[in-house]
Design an enzyme around this catalytic site. Structure first.
Site, PDB file in Angstrom:
ATOM      1  N   GLU A   1       7.003   0.743  -2.365  1.00  0.00           N
ATOM      2  CA  GLU A   1       5.767   1.529  -2.243  1.00  0.00           C
ATOM      3  C   GLU A   1       5.645   2.586  -3.330  1.00  0.00           C
ATOM      4  O   GLU A   1       4.539   2.927  -3.752  1.00  0.00           O
ATOM      5  CB  GLU A   1       5.681   2.186  -0.861  1.00  0.00           C
ATOM      6  CG  GLU A   1       5.376   1.213   0.275  1.00  0.00           C
ATOM      7  CD  GLU A   1       6.625   0.562   0.859  1.00  0.00           C
ATOM      8  OE1 GLU A   1       7.722   0.753   0.277  1.00  0.00           O
ATOM      9  OE2 GLU A   1       6.506  -0.132   1.886  1.00  0.00           O
TER      10      GLU A   1
ATOM     11  N   PHE B   1       8.054   3.049  17.094  1.00  0.00           N
ATOM     12  CA  PHE B   1       8.677   2.320  16.000  1.00  0.00           C
ATOM     13  C   PHE B   1       7.871   2.513  14.716  1.00  0.00           C
ATOM     14  O   PHE B   1       6.653   2.342  14.710  1.00  0.00           O
ATOM     15  CB  PHE B   1       8.764   0.826  16.344  1.00  0.00           C
ATOM     16  CG  PHE B   1       9.346   0.009  15.225  1.00  0.00           C
ATOM     17  CD1 PHE B   1      10.651   0.218  14.795  1.00  0.00           C
ATOM     18  CD2 PHE B   1       8.576  -0.952  14.571  1.00  0.00           C
ATOM     19  CE1 PHE B   1      11.187  -0.520  13.751  1.00  0.00           C
ATOM     20  CE2 PHE B   1       9.097  -1.698  13.530  1.00  0.00           C
ATOM     21  CZ  PHE B   1      10.410  -1.479  13.114  1.00  0.00           C
ATOM     22  N   GLN B   2       8.553   2.869  13.655  1.00  0.00           N
ATOM     23  CA  GLN B   2       7.944   3.122  12.348  1.00  0.00           C
ATOM     24  C   GLN B   2       6.858   4.188  12.385  1.00  0.00           C
ATOM     25  O   GLN B   2       5.873   4.122  11.656  1.00  0.00           O
ATOM     26  CB  GLN B   2       7.425   1.820  11.724  1.00  0.00           C
ATOM     27  CG  GLN B   2       8.581   0.875  11.403  1.00  0.00           C
ATOM     28  CD  GLN B   2       8.196  -0.249  10.472  1.00  0.00           C
ATOM     29  OE1 GLN B   2       7.075  -0.746  10.512  1.00  0.00           O
ATOM     30  NE2 GLN B   2       9.149  -0.649   9.632  1.00  0.00           N
TER      31      GLN B   2
ATOM     32  N   LYS C   1      -3.246   1.725  13.826  1.00  0.00           N
ATOM     33  CA  LYS C   1      -3.484   0.287  13.871  1.00  0.00           C
ATOM     34  C   LYS C   1      -4.651  -0.093  14.774  1.00  0.00           C
ATOM     35  O   LYS C   1      -5.450  -0.973  14.444  1.00  0.00           O
ATOM     36  CB  LYS C   1      -2.204  -0.418  14.337  1.00  0.00           C
ATOM     37  CG  LYS C   1      -2.321  -1.938  14.298  1.00  0.00           C
ATOM     38  CD  LYS C   1      -0.994  -2.622  14.556  1.00  0.00           C
ATOM     39  CE  LYS C   1      -1.128  -4.125  14.305  1.00  0.00           C
ATOM     40  NZ  LYS C   1       0.158  -4.814  14.485  1.00  0.00           N
TER      41      LYS C   1
ATOM     42  N   MET D   1      18.959  13.938 -21.084  1.00  0.00           N
ATOM     43  CA  MET D   1      18.413  15.290 -21.015  1.00  0.00           C
ATOM     44  C   MET D   1      19.349  16.210 -20.235  1.00  0.00           C
ATOM     45  O   MET D   1      19.512  17.377 -20.588  1.00  0.00           O
ATOM     46  CB  MET D   1      17.019  15.254 -20.383  1.00  0.00           C
ATOM     47  CG  MET D   1      16.284  16.561 -20.470  1.00  0.00           C
ATOM     48  SD  MET D   1      16.142  17.147 -22.174  1.00  0.00           S
ATOM     49  CE  MET D   1      14.528  16.538 -22.618  1.00  0.00           C
TER      50      MET D   1
HETATM   51  C1  LIG Z   1      13.873  11.262  -9.733  1.00  0.00           C
HETATM   52  C2  LIG Z   1      14.546  12.195 -10.663  1.00  0.00           C
HETATM   53  N1  LIG Z   1      15.841  12.524 -10.459  1.00  0.00           N
HETATM   54  C3  LIG Z   1      16.463  13.364 -11.324  1.00  0.00           C
HETATM   55  C4  LIG Z   1      15.805  13.900 -12.395  1.00  0.00           C
HETATM   56  C5  LIG Z   1      16.507  14.856 -13.340  1.00  0.00           C
HETATM   57  N2  LIG Z   1      16.575  14.313 -14.697  1.00  0.00           N
HETATM   58  C6  LIG Z   1      15.694  14.658 -15.657  1.00  0.00           C
HETATM   59  S1  LIG Z   1      15.946  13.847 -17.086  1.00  0.00           S
HETATM   60  C7  LIG Z   1      17.264  13.012 -16.470  1.00  0.00           C
HETATM   61  C8  LIG Z   1      18.026  12.035 -17.300  1.00  0.00           C
HETATM   62  C9  LIG Z   1      17.261  10.804 -17.583  1.00  0.00           C
HETATM   63  O1  LIG Z   1      18.128   9.866 -18.180  1.00  0.00           O
HETATM   64  P1  LIG Z   1      17.555   8.622 -18.969  1.00  0.00           P
HETATM   65  O2  LIG Z   1      16.531   7.950 -18.172  1.00  0.00           O
HETATM   66  O3  LIG Z   1      18.715   7.784 -19.437  1.00  0.00           O
HETATM   67  O4  LIG Z   1      16.820   9.299 -20.190  1.00  0.00           O
HETATM   68  P2  LIG Z   1      17.408  10.066 -21.468  1.00  0.00           P
HETATM   69  O5  LIG Z   1      17.300  11.529 -21.171  1.00  0.00           O
HETATM   70  O6  LIG Z   1      18.817   9.631 -21.667  1.00  0.00           O
HETATM   71  O7  LIG Z   1      16.495   9.668 -22.575  1.00  0.00           O
HETATM   72  C10 LIG Z   1      17.493  13.398 -15.144  1.00  0.00           C
HETATM   73  C11 LIG Z   1      18.584  12.895 -14.301  1.00  0.00           C
HETATM   74  C12 LIG Z   1      14.453  13.534 -12.539  1.00  0.00           C
HETATM   75  N3  LIG Z   1      13.700  14.035 -13.517  1.00  0.00           N
HETATM   76  N4  LIG Z   1      13.861  12.672 -11.686  1.00  0.00           N
END
Ligand SMILES: Cc1ncc(C[n+]2csc(CCOP(=O)(O)OP(=O)(O)O)c2C)c(N)n1
Ligand SMILES: [Mg+2]
Lengths: 167, 565
Positions: free
Chosen positions: B51, B113-114, B163, B479
């Site tokens: 979803e 349920f749900q 529903k 990042m």
């Molecule tokens: C759902 C979610 N969980 C955690 C984060 C925190 N976060 C921001 S950037 C990042 C790293 C992303 O890694 P990747 O997709 O390999 O991208 P890169 O920075 O290596 O280009 C994280 C964990 C987020 N933004 N979204």
């Protein structure tokens, strides 16, 4: 600064939680809150008391206005207005204090609305400081229970919020 | 005509001009799905694999078309899975309609349920939501929801339908009238007096900056903005969400501002005497430390949402109104005879900005061994002639895409700016591909993010969507690693992500084309091969593991305190 805010809303399910949720989600505080249907029952009027710097109050007013079921918002503290609150106080009494309780009730133009041989229930109306003053005098005599409605208020003069439905 | 609630859902959507839905079925929406089955010729439903994917796809569809994206999910887990998608759209003001099933009205509150309190859960991550309690309200509620989603400051609206309402019958009355909601009346035009005052400010300024955000894209105001610039020729910076609202190749564009903005944009904002905020909201990633943000500037702010004005930064001249309308109003004044001669000489200001430009803050060195991630984006720009629709995930790759792709047109840049949702890119790209079947849709992602909604490759294959996925694979949650390098003495706590599936074989397992590239001289050939393939493609680029995004304003610092390379 303390502000009294009036909010006219559609009287529909969930509207109160939208208003309260807004305050908690954005870290605004609510000191008192009252709500009841007004007019033909299609609208409700909420009165709330909050505190904050001008910029916070401005945000509160705008954020309230942004909620879809909010029809109108007014900061009553911007102008002359009347504030009222109602308090019920139960005071335990003995032979020595009964007369004193009645005298205090009389001074604050309040009424005894229930009595037993060992207690009185007193109804006081007024602005919040009057209620505070009354309570301060009654407390040493033995307040066993009390409740306050929170503030309601209207602006003075002939203008005001429209409470009639325009559906 | 008498119809069931389920029929009313379909008919109302069709009457609203909706022909595309993204969703996932379940018990409480079975009657609606039964009607979808019978109405395949009028309304296309795309079955995602989660979803969250459905809501992001509807979001991508909305960003590309400007129309309301529509998603449908079942009660309970279906609705809770949709929450991240709704929150993402909410933060970026994307018009969405999400229809969720609910347990029969008589069971609500019984821990059926749900059952989930969907309206309660989504209250703070939607613009508005409704629980339908009477089939007689259903058509009206759907029309109002659609209207609220797309008008004013757009946003997601959820309609929760028990529903039993979908089987109940009532008379359906067609209406094409715009709903009238007495408590909801967004402002369109700006206050004439304020605009006149604003025009005067434009003339008085010696060091102006236009700070243009996503509101400009949302209100389709790029033409008006360009016309305004023909009269003003002011330096213009974009927020992350505003990219594409003004052509990046235009000499008056000084790059993105904020945490990973250009040196020239951040210095211009720090030194300007007039900051004109247009459909932007002074987000903390844009302003840096508030006390030193645009300290010498008079601030004018054009926005449709009054709550955005003076929320973080005190504004001197607020103008509430739809950006497109307000800019058209400004253009009447700016293009009136005599206005231009009243403008200040911008020569010295441009000289200063060109000095700052000489720092070449986005410079990077592409050696012959390791692929630099920025280089991949530059090559992508070259191969696609800057004309692709680009969706991203969140992380370093997102910032490099923003800095290096060079967006020339609006509604081609899909990124989760406000919520920063990893997992957004692929489903958003799918929605974009549905909206523009012939467009080149590219998803720029990381090896971390892609795994958050990787199941959606199956959806791509089911519908033969030629979405091209470019993984800038650094084997790190890059990042996060960058912050740990800068601010946590290189303690890389749980940010190593070198264990991934073999993306080439994964692509093949799904039935897509997989390509891996770890040679600098193969970057362009890989892109050419991947992009020209008719189907879904995953391109796994092994890039410099410890490349950093520069420049950078550390959190809590002022825009003029950038870390430069
Ligand atoms: C759902 C979610 N969980 C955690 C984060 C925190 N976060 C921001 S950037 C990042 C790293 C992303 O890694 P990747 O997709 O390999 O991208 P890169 O920075 O290596 O280009 C994280 C964990 C987020 N933004 N979204
Ligand atoms: Mg990575």
């Amino acid at each position: 600064m303390r502000h009294v805010i009036s909010v006219l809303v559609e009287n529909e399910a969930g509207v109160l939680s939208r208003v309260v949720g807004l305050f908690s989600a954005r870290g605004f505080n609510i000191e008192t809150l009252t709500v009841a249907p007004v007019g033909d029952g299609e609208t409700s009027r909420i009165t709330l008391v909050t505190r904050g710097e001008d910029s916070i109050i401005e945000q509160i007013l705008k954020q309230l206005n942004k909620l879809v079921p909010v029809i109108q918002v007014a900061d009553l503290t911007e102008g002359a207005h009347v504030e009222r609150e109602l308090m019920l106080v139960k005071v335990a009494t003995d032979r020595d204090t009964r007369a004193e309780v009645l005298r205090i009730a009389d001074i604050f133009r309040s009424r005894v609305v229930d009595a037993t041989p060992t207690s009185f229930m007193i109804e006081v109306t007024g602005d919040s400081s009057k209620l505070d003053a009354c309570l301060a005098l009654l407390t040493p005599l033995g307040v066993t229970e009390m409740v306050r409605t929170g503030l309601v208020a209207l602006s003075r003069g002939d203008k005001g919020m429209v409470t009639k439905s325009s559906h | 005509m008498k119809m069931t609630g389920a029929q009313i859902v379909i008919q109302t959507l069709v009457d609203l001009g909706v022909d595309t839905l993204f969703g996932y079925p379940g018990g409480t929406v079975l009657y609606i799905y039964d009607e979808l089955y019978k109405n395949k010729h009028r309304i296309h439903h795309y079955l995602t694999r989660h979803e969250q994917g459905a809501v992001h796809a509807a979001d991508g569809y909305a960003r590309v078309t400007g129309r309301v994206g529509v998603a449908i999910v079942t009660s309970g887990p279906g609705a809770t899975n949709a929450v991240t998608g709704l929150a993402t759209a909410h933060m970026d003001s994307i018009p969405l309609l999400c229809i969720s099933g609910q347990v029969p009205a008589a069971l609500i509150g019984n821990d059926a349920f749900q059952e989930a309190d969907t309206v309660g859960i989504t209250r703070s991550c939607t613009k508005h939501n409704f629980l339908v309690r009477d089939v007689n309200d259903l058509a009206r509620v759907l029309r109002e929801a659609h209207f609220i989603a797309r008008s004013g400051r757009p946003g997601p609206v959820l309609v929760d339908i028990p529903k039993d309402i979908t089987v109940a019958q009532t008379e359906y009355v067609y209406s094409s009238a715009e709903p009238k909601i007495r408590s909801y009346k967004p402002t369109l035009s700006g206050h004439v007096g304020q605009i006149r005052r604003g025009a005067k400010m434009l003339q008085q300024s010696k060091r102006p900056v236009l700070y243009v955000g996503g509101g400009t894209v949302l209100s389709d105001a790029s033409e008006e903005l360009f016309k305004l610039q023909e009269g003003l020729n002011f330096p213009l910076t974009n927020t992350l969400m505003g990219l594409g609202s003004f052509p990046a190749a235009d000499s008056r564009f000084i790059g993105m501002l904020g945490m990973h903005g250009t040196y020239e944009a951040n210095m211009a904002v720090s030194n300007c005497d007039l900051l004109v905020a247009i459909g932007s909201r002074f987000d903390d990633r844009v302003t840096g430390k508030l006390s030193v943000f645009a300290p010498h500037a008079t601030i004018m702010h054009i926005d449709v949402d009054p709550t955005s004005i003076s929320k973080n930064v005190k504004v001197d001249l607020p103008i509430v109104g739809d950006v497109k309308h307000v800019l058209a109003q400004f253009n009447d004044l700016v293009h009136a005879p005599g206005f231009k001669s009243g403008l200040q000489d911008m020569g010295p200001w441009w000289e200063q900005i060109n000095e700052w430009r000489k720092r070449e803050c986005l410079r990077f060195n592409q050696g012959s061994d390791v692929i630099e991630p920025q280089y991949v984006i530059q090559c992508l720009h070259q191969v696609t002639k800057g004309e692709a629709i680009v969706a991203t995930d969140v992380g370093q790759h997102q910032m490099w895409a923003a800095q290096f792709y060079g967006f020339q047109k609006p509604r081609r840049w899909l990124t989760s700016g406000g919520l920063g949702t990893m997992g957004y890119g692929l489903p958003a790209g799918m929605g974009a591909q549905v909206a523009k079947p012939d467009a080149q849709v590219v998803v720029i992602t990381g090896e971390g993010s892609i795994q958050m909604n990787i199941q959606e490759f199956a959806t791509c294959l089911q519908y033969n969507w030629p979405v091209k996925v470019i993984i800038l694979n650094n084997g790190y949650l890059g990042m996060v690693r960058q912050w740990q390098e800068f601010f946590y003495e290189r303690r890389y706590a749980e940010s190593d992500m070198h264990v991934t599936p073999d993306f080439v074989r994964l692509a093949e397992a799904y039935g897509a084309l997989g390509l891996m590239c770890d040679q600098v001289d193969q970057v362009i050939p890989t892109l050419e091969r991947g992009l020209s393939h008719p189907g879904t493609v995953i391109m796994d680029f092994r890039v410099n593991r410890e490349a950093n995004v520069y420049p950078m304003v550390p959190a809590g610092a002022g825009l003029n305190e950038m870390i430069l390379i």
